[in-house]
Motif scaffolding. Structure first.
Motif, mmCIF file in Angstrom:
data_model
loop_
_atom_site.group_PDB
_atom_site.id
_atom_site.type_symbol
_atom_site.label_atom_id
_atom_site.label_comp_id
_atom_site.label_asym_id
_atom_site.label_seq_id
_atom_site.Cartn_x
_atom_site.Cartn_y
_atom_site.Cartn_z
ATOM 1 N N LEU A 177 17.504 -51.274 15.732
ATOM 2 C CA LEU A 177 17.816 -50.666 17.018
ATOM 3 C C LEU A 177 16.977 -51.307 18.128
ATOM 4 N N VAL A 178 15.686 -51.471 17.881
ATOM 5 C CA VAL A 178 14.809 -52.101 18.867
ATOM 6 C C VAL A 178 15.281 -53.521 19.154
ATOM 7 N N TRP A 179 15.627 -54.256 18.108
ATOM 8 C CA TRP A 179 16.104 -55.637 18.270
ATOM 9 C C TRP A 179 17.399 -55.681 19.093
ATOM 10 N N SER A 180 18.216 -54.643 18.987
ATOM 11 C CA SER A 180 19.526 -54.619 19.648
ATOM 12 C C SER A 180 19.453 -54.257 21.120
ATOM 13 N N ARG A 181 18.312 -53.836 21.616
ATOM 14 C CA ARG A 181 18.209 -53.337 22.980
ATOM 15 C C ARG A 181 18.615 -54.370 24.023
ATOM 16 N N ASP A 182 18.328 -55.645 23.793
ATOM 17 C CA ASP A 182 18.656 -56.660 24.792
ATOM 18 C C ASP A 182 19.826 -57.538 24.344
ATOM 19 N N THR A 183 20.764 -56.945 23.632
ATOM 20 C CA THR A 183 21.989 -57.641 23.245
ATOM 21 C C THR A 183 23.135 -57.145 24.123
ATOM 22 N N TYR A 184 24.271 -57.825 24.021
ATOM 23 C CA TYR A 184 25.457 -57.434 24.788
ATOM 24 C C TYR A 184 26.314 -56.496 23.954
ATOM 25 N N SER A 185 26.658 -55.353 24.513
ATOM 26 C CA SER A 185 27.506 -54.348 23.868
ATOM 27 C C SER A 185 27.044 -54.039 22.439
ATOM 28 N N PRO A 186 25.800 -53.576 22.292
ATOM 29 C CA PRO A 186 25.254 -53.343 20.948
ATOM 30 C C PRO A 186 26.021 -52.310 20.120
ATOM 31 N N ASP A 187 26.774 -51.403 20.786
ATOM 32 C CA ASP A 187 27.526 -50.422 19.996
ATOM 33 C C ASP A 187 28.639 -51.078 19.186
ATOM 34 N N GLU A 188 28.975 -52.343 19.505
ATOM 35 C CA GLU A 188 30.012 -53.044 18.749
ATOM 36 C C GLU A 188 29.458 -53.810 17.553
ATOM 37 N N HIS A 189 28.134 -53.801 17.385
ATOM 38 C CA HIS A 189 27.567 -54.421 16.171
ATOM 39 C C HIS A 189 26.598 -53.497 15.422
ATOM 40 N N PHE A 190 26.058 -52.496 16.100
ATOM 41 C CA PHE A 190 25.010 -51.673 15.494
ATOM 42 C C PHE A 190 25.517 -50.886 14.290
ATOM 43 N N TRP A 191 26.576 -50.101 14.488
ATOM 44 C CA TRP A 191 27.054 -49.230 13.421
ATOM 45 C C TRP A 191 27.609 -50.020 12.242
ATOM 46 N N VAL A 192 28.431 -51.016 12.540
ATOM 47 C CA VAL A 192 29.078 -51.776 11.467
ATOM 48 C C VAL A 192 28.058 -52.608 10.696
ATOM 49 N N THR A 193 27.021 -53.099 11.358
ATOM 50 C CA THR A 193 25.989 -53.867 10.647
ATOM 51 C C THR A 193 25.214 -52.973 9.692
ATOM 52 N N LEU A 194 24.769 -51.824 10.172
ATOM 53 C CA LEU A 194 24.025 -50.913 9.293
ATOM 54 C C LEU A 194 24.884 -50.416 8.140
ATOM 55 N N ASN A 195 26.177 -50.327 8.351
ATOM 56 C CA ASN A 195 27.069 -49.875 7.286
ATOM 57 C C ASN A 195 27.244 -50.937 6.198
#
Length: 414
Positions: free
Chosen positions: A290-308
């Protein structure tokens, strides 16, 4: 789905119509054969009528209380009147649904009328609903939404509101804010689904419950997506800064993801198990990502699917791809391939549906359709809303209350 023969289909339709009309007559003997039209109620569009139950056999539908915006602004309105006049369903419609409560996250920033109609469509008393309002919305908007939420024990506005920017980290944080409160809910929900204010359901609550409990998904999270394609790699390989109103890319290379996590790319919409939500909120690996994703573009499009796709994540789906019927969306670049074009208009390459899009929507097996605008193509929403509520009530195993009807059936022509 079941496929019935013509004779049997006609019999079932007639039976359902008889039950609905008969029940209505029993509950309210003074309902006229042809209700007087109300100036505030738009008539159903001609393109919509063939999709309303029984239309071809002579049954007509008259829309009821339509002044949603005016109603919610009435400071003297009490909750019992609001719930009744807004036609909210007030009892579980089946034991099956009662025993499998769902949680919903609704993120909204405009289209108040559409939001109210969306909440009404997905509301069931056994479920729980968290509303995230963009911090930028006007005070009057906030007050009216709080007023509505306060009328229900199982609906609440999250205590922490983000100023949401399209494609920014704030959009992901909005969902996380709701999740932190949902895990504390007294309602023991089984899975959480997220919706935005321009969504509208295609599946009934019963169909959602059955879909969540199907052999394929009963223990799994639904996060459609694949390994991040090269063309999207800059979203996570370069730093981005969220600014008021936009996200700006900085030509500065980011460090690789923590723990050599393989980044996936997918939809921002999901259906997640309660255990997975707890994992996201508490596990070290999820917090580092989550911390790493803070400065990415549209993190909601990679956060959930990556953790899954992390093996230790509860309900993970390591071999999952674009599976899961989450949204029916007409993308502009898929015209002619997956759909026959947008009959409304494209906004950010997504179709805002018009009435001509309804036949396509009704054929989808998706949970929700996106997107709608109540001011631009109101007739499309009117039709989908009526079609959905009729389906919901047809599936009920309990007596139907007259206040649950969004439209009144009558037998004379319009």
């Amino acid at each position: 789905m079941c496929h019935l023969g013509p004779t049997k289909s006609f019999f079932v339709v007639c039976l359902v119509i008889s039950v609905l009309v008969g029940s209505l007559i029993y509950w309210s003997a003074d309902v006229p054969a042809e209700p007087k039209s109300r100036a505030e109620c738009r008539p159903f569009a001609p393109q919509c009528k063939p999709f309303l139950l029984g239309y071809n056999s002579g049954l007509r539908w008259h829309r009821q209380n339509c002044e949603v915006e005016h109603y919610i602004a009435n400071n003297t309105l009490n909750c019992s009147t609001l719930i009744s006049d807004f036609n909210f369903i007030t009892a579980p419609l089946s034991k099956e649904e009662e025993e499998y409560p769902l949680a919903f996250i609704l993120t909204i920033h405009k289209e108040r009328e559409l939001f109210i109609r969306l909440l009404r469509a997905i509301y069931m008393p056994q479920n729980v609903y968290c509303i995230h309002m963009d911090a930028k919305v006007p005070l009057e908007y906030k007050v009216s939404v709080h007023k509505l939420a306060n009328c229900f024990e199982n609906v609440f506005v999250t205590g922490r509101s983000e100023t949401v920017t399209y494609a920014g980290y704030s959009r992901l944080q909005a969902d996380l804010n709701c999740m932190e409160e949902l895990v504390q809910s007294r309602i023991r929900w089984r899975k959480v689904l997220n919706v935005c204010g321009q969504d509208f359901p295609i599946m009934s609550n019963l169909e959602l419950v059955r879909y969540m409990q199907s052999e394929k998904w009963k223990d799994k999270n639904m996060t459609p997506g694949v390994k991040q394609p090269t063309k999207f790699s800059s979203r996570t390989s370069l730093q981005h800064i969220e600014m008021p109103g936009n996200v700006r890319r900085i030509e500065r290379v980011k460090l690789p993801p923590p723990r050599r996590i393989q980044v996936y790319f997918g939809t921002a919409y999901y259906a997640l198990t309660r255990e997975f939500v707890k994992f996201v909120l508490t596990s070290q690996v999820a917090q580092e990502f989550l911390v790493w994703s803070r400065d990415t573009y549209s993190p909601d499009e990679h956060f959930w699917v990556t953790l899954n796709h992390i093996r230790e994540a509860p309900g993970s789906y390591l071999t999952g791809g674009w599976e899961g019927s989450v949204r029916a969306i007409k993308w502009s670049d898929q015209e002619g391939a997956s759909h026959d074009g947008c009959k409304g208009r494209y906004v950010r390459d997504i179709c805002v549906y018009g009435t001509g899009d309804l036949p396509w929507i009704f054929k989808r097996d998706s949970m929700f359709a996106n997107k709608f605008e109540s001011g631009t193509y109101p007739e499309a929403l009117d039709c989908l809303e009526a079609w959905h509520r009729i389906k919901v009530l047809m599936q009920a195993t309990v007596p139907i209350e007259p206040t649950w009807l969004l439209a009144i059936p009558y037998s004379r022509g319009v």
